[in-house]
Design a protein around this motif. Structure first.
Motif, PDB file in Angstrom:
ATOM      1  N   HIS A 127       0.774  -1.209  -0.123  1.00 28.14           N
ATOM      2  CA  HIS A 127       0.029  -0.036  -0.011  1.00 28.14           C
ATOM      3  C   HIS A 127       0.970   1.281   0.015  1.00 28.14           C
ATOM      4  O   HIS A 127       0.564   2.194   0.741  1.00 28.14           O
ATOM      5  CB  HIS A 127      -0.682   0.098   1.263  1.00 28.14           C
ATOM      6  CG  HIS A 127      -1.904  -1.009   1.336  1.00 28.14           C
ATOM      7  ND1 HIS A 127      -2.833  -1.323   0.596  1.00 28.14           N
ATOM      8  CD2 HIS A 127      -1.674  -2.573   2.225  1.00 28.14           C
ATOM      9  CE1 HIS A 127      -3.462  -2.699   0.606  1.00 28.14           C
ATOM     10  NE2 HIS A 127      -2.825  -3.036   1.731  1.00 28.14           N
ATOM     11  N   TYR A 130      -0.829   4.469   0.425  1.00 23.26           N
ATOM     12  CA  TYR A 130      -1.288   4.999   1.780  1.00 23.26           C
ATOM     13  C   TYR A 130       0.005   5.648   2.668  1.00 23.26           C
ATOM     14  O   TYR A 130      -0.212   6.589   3.260  1.00 23.26           O
ATOM     15  CB  TYR A 130      -1.794   3.825   2.706  1.00 23.26           C
ATOM     16  CG  TYR A 130      -3.023   3.357   2.498  1.00 23.26           C
ATOM     17  CD1 TYR A 130      -3.980   4.330   1.861  1.00 23.26           C
ATOM     18  CD2 TYR A 130      -3.498   1.895   2.441  1.00 23.26           C
ATOM     19  CE1 TYR A 130      -5.444   3.957   1.692  1.00 23.26           C
ATOM     20  CE2 TYR A 130      -4.593   1.645   2.070  1.00 23.26           C
ATOM     21  CZ  TYR A 130      -5.828   2.629   1.725  1.00 23.26           C
ATOM     22  OH  TYR A 130      -6.987   2.095   1.480  1.00 23.26           O
ATOM     23  N   ARG A 189       3.129  -3.668   4.712  1.00 22.29           N
ATOM     24  CA  ARG A 189       1.945  -2.813   4.146  1.00 22.29           C
ATOM     25  C   ARG A 189       2.394  -1.486   3.721  1.00 22.29           C
ATOM     26  O   ARG A 189       2.147  -1.146   2.457  1.00 22.29           O
ATOM     27  CB  ARG A 189       0.800  -2.736   5.388  1.00 22.29           C
ATOM     28  CG  ARG A 189      -0.005  -3.809   5.385  1.00 22.29           C
ATOM     29  CD  ARG A 189      -0.982  -3.435   6.682  1.00 22.29           C
ATOM     30  NE  ARG A 189      -1.950  -4.496   6.793  1.00 22.29           N
ATOM     31  CZ  ARG A 189      -2.910  -4.611   7.618  1.00 22.29           C
ATOM     32  NH1 ARG A 189      -2.892  -3.779   8.670  1.00 22.29           N
ATOM     33  NH2 ARG A 189      -3.923  -5.513   7.454  1.00 22.29           N
TER      34      ARG A 189
END
Length: 195
Positions: A127, A130, A189
């Motif tokens: 991600h 993000y 992540r």
């Protein structure tokens, strides 16, 4: 020119840069058909909270300096660090959009003929977009010397991130099965080797 004015001007450049990067991808994404979506009331609320923190409250401060009672005088170092965080955010934001191409979506959507993107910036992070938003929120906190406007991005985006990351990963696992599970096992992540 005061450090506050420089910080506000840099935040405006960040906001305009974000819009310019996203605009062309948003137009292209509208043409791609959605095969599955997790949009709904919860997603709308998460997006609204994030928009309030990363756009509305800082935009009001940039235009009016409201609320003045929560403002303070920033240091030169604070503004310089904010500019560095903003530049990092925009570069990363552009790289993520370019890597995703037509697979990009503003919300939790799976496109027709959707492919799991695992190359480029996505080879080590699941991600990175993000991470770009976290960098934007940090930049905002540094560039806008106001306790409400500056910190609202961390709260607004943090709310979106922590309430959305689980459902998004479950959606990807349902769509891509073992391919996503293998990808998840070898990547972080948002921070390589940490999270």
């Amino acid at each position: 020119m005061s450090w506050t004015s420089i910080g506000v001007a840099a935040w405006v450049v960040l906001a305009v840069g974000w819009y310019v990067i996203r605009f062309s991808f948003a137009r292209r994404a509208k043409r791609a058909r959605v095969a599955a979506s997790a949009r709904g009331t919860a997603e709308t609320v998460r997006m609204a909270v994030s928009l309030t923190g990363l756009g509305i409250l800082p935009g009001i401060f940039a235009a009016t300096r409201w609320p003045r009672s929560l403002s303070y005088e920033p240091s030169a170092l604070q503004i310089v660090l904010g500019c560095i965080a903003a530049a990092f955010a925009l570069v990363l934001f552009r790289l993520t959009h370019k890597a995703l191409g037509k697979m990009w979506s503003v919300s939790l959507d799976i496109r027709e003929d959707h492919k799991l993107v695992t190359s480029g910036i996505y080879s080590r992070l699941r991600h990175p977009m993000y991470l770009a938003f976290w960098a934007m929120a940090v930049a905002q906190a540094l560039l806008l010397p106001n306790w409400l406007a500056g910190l609202s991005g961390l709260v607004g985006f943090g709310t979106l991130f922590f309430l959305r990351i689980g459902p998004e990963e479950r959606m990807m696992e349902e769509a891509f099965g073992d391919e996503f599970r293998a990808y998840r096992a070898r990547t972080a992540r948002i921070i390589p080797g940490i999270y």
